[in-house]
Write a protein that holds these residues in place. Structure first.
Motif, PDB file in Angstrom:
ATOM      1  N   GLU A 126       0.844  -1.205   0.000  1.00  0.00           N
ATOM      2  CA  GLU A 126       0.000   0.000   0.000  1.00  0.00           C
ATOM      3  C   GLU A 126       0.880   1.256   0.000  1.00  0.00           C
ATOM      4  O   GLU A 126       0.678   2.163  -0.798  1.00  0.00           O
ATOM      5  CB  GLU A 126      -0.912  -0.015   1.230  1.00  0.00           C
ATOM      6  N   SER A 129       2.645   1.534  -3.281  1.00  0.00           N
ATOM      7  CA  SER A 129       1.732   1.990  -4.335  1.00  0.00           C
ATOM      8  C   SER A 129       1.480   3.487  -4.214  1.00  0.00           C
ATOM      9  O   SER A 129       1.459   4.206  -5.218  1.00  0.00           O
ATOM     10  CB  SER A 129       0.388   1.275  -4.222  1.00  0.00           C
ATOM     11  N   ILE A 334      -3.180   3.965 -13.400  1.00  0.00           N
ATOM     12  CA  ILE A 334      -4.226   4.021 -12.355  1.00  0.00           C
ATOM     13  C   ILE A 334      -4.889   2.654 -12.227  1.00  0.00           C
ATOM     14  O   ILE A 334      -5.138   2.169 -11.120  1.00  0.00           O
ATOM     15  CB  ILE A 334      -5.255   5.133 -12.677  1.00  0.00           C
ATOM     16  N   VAL A 335      -5.149   2.033 -13.369  1.00  0.00           N
ATOM     17  CA  VAL A 335      -5.774   0.692 -13.347  1.00  0.00           C
ATOM     18  C   VAL A 335      -4.832  -0.304 -12.668  1.00  0.00           C
ATOM     19  O   VAL A 335      -5.236  -1.064 -11.779  1.00  0.00           O
ATOM     20  CB  VAL A 335      -6.117   0.238 -14.784  1.00  0.00           C
ATOM     21  N   LEU A 337      -2.409   0.155 -10.554  1.00  0.00           N
ATOM     22  CA  LEU A 337      -2.206   0.394  -9.117  1.00  0.00           C
ATOM     23  C   LEU A 337      -3.358  -0.142  -8.270  1.00  0.00           C
ATOM     24  O   LEU A 337      -3.185  -0.445  -7.092  1.00  0.00           O
ATOM     25  CB  LEU A 337      -2.024   1.894  -8.858  1.00  0.00           C
ATOM     26  N   GLN A 338      -4.504  -0.270  -8.873  1.00  0.00           N
ATOM     27  CA  GLN A 338      -5.661  -0.747  -8.097  1.00  0.00           C
ATOM     28  C   GLN A 338      -5.565  -2.236  -7.766  1.00  0.00           C
ATOM     29  O   GLN A 338      -6.282  -2.721  -6.895  1.00  0.00           O
ATOM     30  CB  GLN A 338      -6.946  -0.484  -8.869  1.00  0.00           C
ATOM     31  N   TYR A 339      -4.697  -2.964  -8.470  1.00  0.00           N
ATOM     32  CA  TYR A 339      -4.563  -4.388  -8.161  1.00  0.00           C
ATOM     33  C   TYR A 339      -4.013  -4.597  -6.755  1.00  0.00           C
ATOM     34  O   TYR A 339      -4.203  -5.635  -6.154  1.00  0.00           O
ATOM     35  CB  TYR A 339      -3.696  -5.093  -9.209  1.00  0.00           C
ATOM     36  N   GLN A 340      -3.315  -3.564  -6.252  1.00  0.00           N
ATOM     37  CA  GLN A 340      -2.822  -3.635  -4.882  1.00  0.00           C
ATOM     38  C   GLN A 340      -3.992  -3.863  -3.919  1.00  0.00           C
ATOM     39  O   GLN A 340      -3.900  -4.642  -2.977  1.00  0.00           O
ATOM     40  CB  GLN A 340      -2.071  -2.327  -4.569  1.00  0.00           C
ATOM     41  N   ASP A 341      -5.092  -3.180  -4.197  1.00  0.00           N
ATOM     42  CA  ASP A 341      -6.280  -3.313  -3.344  1.00  0.00           C
ATOM     43  C   ASP A 341      -6.819  -4.745  -3.424  1.00  0.00           C
ATOM     44  O   ASP A 341      -7.234  -5.327  -2.418  1.00  0.00           O
ATOM     45  CB  ASP A 341      -7.339  -2.308  -3.824  1.00  0.00           C
ATOM     46  N   SER A 342      -6.784  -5.311  -4.637  1.00  0.00           N
ATOM     47  CA  SER A 342      -7.245  -6.694  -4.814  1.00  0.00           C
ATOM     48  C   SER A 342      -6.347  -7.653  -4.047  1.00  0.00           C
ATOM     49  O   SER A 342      -6.827  -8.572  -3.379  1.00  0.00           O
ATOM     50  CB  SER A 342      -7.236  -7.068  -6.296  1.00  0.00           C
ATOM     51  N   ARG A 344      -4.586  -7.078  -1.430  1.00  0.00           N
ATOM     52  CA  ARG A 344      -4.873  -6.907  -0.006  1.00  0.00           C
ATOM     53  C   ARG A 344      -6.088  -7.750   0.386  1.00  0.00           C
ATOM     54  O   ARG A 344      -6.072  -8.480   1.378  1.00  0.00           O
ATOM     55  CB  ARG A 344      -5.165  -5.419   0.240  1.00  0.00           C
ATOM     56  N   GLN A 345      -7.108  -7.665  -0.443  1.00  0.00           N
ATOM     57  CA  GLN A 345      -8.328  -8.404  -0.122  1.00  0.00           C
ATOM     58  C   GLN A 345      -8.111  -9.918  -0.242  1.00  0.00           C
ATOM     59  O   GLN A 345      -8.599 -10.685   0.587  1.00  0.00           O
ATOM     60  CB  GLN A 345      -9.456  -7.969  -1.058  1.00  0.00           C
TER      61      GLN A 345
END
Lengths: 420, 118
Positions: A126, A129, A334-335, A337-342, A344-345
């Motif tokens: 996080e 990122s 931007i797209v 970088l959002q995989y980091q959120d995935s 994490r989940q």
């Protein structure tokens, strides 16, 4: 069956020791469950095999008779051996079950350790990122700003009232005007030349008149001389006429003198005018030549500048394309970088699944008569986990000391450097 | 137009901000539903972008609260989440959600969706 139980138990423990993801954990659970099930079945079988025959035999007679029966009846001996064997097995199973309970408890601690490690992964990714995003957006903002400035500059150069393009158009008009001026000069020069010719002819004509007047004065003079001669012949009567002839002669001389003066003056003026005209003509011709050269130079400049301005115009389009490209790249980033959120989940989901498996295992143990679930030995689990630690943050996450040797550098930028 | 982004991932909140601010939107942020509801400027939000899975108060709970608040009930709520199951989408719709965007979002798509409610 014993070998199978031991095998199953060994598999459970070994898989627990190397908890490398969800699949091994699942296998561990299945193996553990099977082992416990087998233990339960073994106990049931033992009870079943012992109950009807042995108890009947044991409770059926007195001591002496029993001893006699035991000696005489080989079946009873076999049964006793079986009971003894089953008792040993039961003891072994109880030990194995205890070990599995400990393993499940340790598994719980291992999940807790994995959870802590996952937290590190989440936190690190996080932060990474965010830092990466900040840097990328900063680069993008700067890039956009520079591109906009270049574009504005190019637009200023290429378009609008004060643009280079406009200046070139003005220059082209001036060149056209110069062309007109040059033509006017050529006409003027030509007319000036013609006028000079007329002047020269007129001067020549005046000279002719002057010479004619001189001739006339000479002739008048001769006539006056002849008149004087004739007056002298006439004697006293021609005395008055001789005076007149003398005056005519004087007038003839004066006329000649005036005519000669006029001729001289006109010739002088005429010569001067012709000379001046020639000079002017030369100057005008020289001016025309200079204008022509300027016109040529200006044309060359506009010829060079026109395609340059066109190129600058293309530069505007390219800067717009570049700007669009930066925006598109940024959107792609931007797209990504959002995989980091995935991630994490997904890590959270793995932990949840492992915790659920631990719950299942504990329930199986409780239902198999193992009592309240135990708490695993965290220190032992950490000792196991430490074998795999390679990252400083892994040690730090559990408050463990890590020997990194001496890294006491005065330079803050070299804080992670060890010079050997 | 003010967009209220509620997501426990600070990266996502930043990315939403970076995608929307150049388009002239003002972006408010909160880490979860609870924090969003106690935000002093919540009444100024024109649209909510809400994650589903969040600690303390998840997106569905937040939307329930929003829809019960007379100041906020008419404001559109768009879910921005990794969840893509129809069951979840239907749950969001039943709660009064106006849209559902599955992460990762593409900035032009996000902007297009928000413009539908501008």
């Amino acid at each position: 069956m014993m070998w199978m139980y031991i095998l199953l138990l060994a598999m459970s423990v070994s898989l627990y020791v190397y908890p490398n993801g969800v699949v091994p954990a699942l296998i561990a659970v299945v193996c553990g469950a099977l082992a416990i099930k087998a233990i339960k079945e073994g106990r049931a079988k033992t009870r079943k095999s012992v109950s009807p025959t042995v108890t009947d035999a044991v409770h059926s007679g007195s001591g002496m008779e029993d001893e006699a029966n035991r000696v005489t009846d080989p079946r009873l001996k076999d049964l006793e051996d079986t009971i003894a064997k089953n008792a040993r097995d039961l003891q072994a199973f109880a030990g194995a079950r205890e070990e599995i309970a400990v393993a499940v408890a340790d598994f719980g601690q291992a999940i807790s350790v994995v959870e802590s490690l996952s937290d590190i992964v989440i936190s690190k990714t996080e932060n990474s990122s965010k830092d990466l995003s900040t840097s990328i957006f900063s680069i993008s903002d700067n890039s956009k700003r520079v591109t906009e400035e270049i574009k504005e500059l190019l637009i200023e150069i290429c378009k609008g009232e004060d643009s280079l393009e406009s200046d070139i158009k003005k220059l082209t008009k001036e060149v056209d005007k110069l062309d007109l001026v040059m033509k006017d000069f050529q006409i003027m020069s030509s007319e000036y030349g013609q006028n000079t010719d007329v002047l020269e002819k007129n001067v020549d004509g005046i000279s002719e008149y002057s010479r004619a007047i001189t001739d006339l004065a000479d002739k008048t003079n001769i006539l006056a001389i002849n008149a004087s001669i004739e007056a002298a012949r006439a004697g006293e009567y021609g005395k008055g006429f001789r005076v007149i002839a003398g005056e005519v002669q004087k007038l003839a001389k004066q006329s000649k003198s005036i005519s000669e003066n006029i001729n001289t003056s006109i010739l002088k003026v005429g010569t001067q005018l012709v000379k001046s005209s020639k000079n002017h003509k030369e100057i005008m011709e020289s001016g025309v030549k200079a204008i022509r050269q300027s016109q040529k130079n200006l044309l060359e400049v506009t010829t060079i500048l026109t395609p340059q301005v066109a190129l600058l115009g293309e530069g505007i389009n390219e800067s717009e394309t570049l700007s669009s490209s930066v925006t598109a790249d940024l959107n792609a980033i931007i797209v990504s970088l959002q995989y980091q959120d995935s991630i994490r989940q997904i890590l959270g989901h793995e932990i949840n699944l492992l915790n659920e498996l631990r719950g299942i295992m504990e329930n199986v143990l409780v239902s198999s008569g193992n009592g309240v679930p135990k708490t695993g030995d965290r220190e032992r689990i950490l000792d196991l986990a430490k074998k795999y630690f390679t990252v400083r943050d892994e040690w730090l996450a559990f408050g463990l000391n890590i020997d990194e040797g001496s890294m006491e550098n005065q330079d803050e930028s070299l804080k992670n450097v060890t010079i050997f | 137009m003010t967009i209220f982004c509620v997501d426990d991932s600070s990266t996502i909140r930043m990315l939403v901000k970076k995608a929307l601010e150049p388009e002239g939107y003002t972006v408010l942020e909160a880490e979860n539903g609870k924090e969003a509801l106690s935000h002093k400027d919540i009444a100024g939000a024109d649209l909510f972008l809400v994650d589903v899975n969040m600690p303390q108060m998840n997106g569905f709970e937040l939307v329930k609260n929003i829809k019960q608040d007379t100041r906020l009930s008419s404001k559109p709520v768009i879910f921005l989440t990794t969840e893509s199951a129809l069951e979840k989408k239907n749950e969001g719709k039943d709660l009064g959600g106006a849209g559902w965007i599955v992460k990762p979002f593409e900035p032009p798509a996000l902007i297009k969706v928000i413009k539908m409610f501008s």
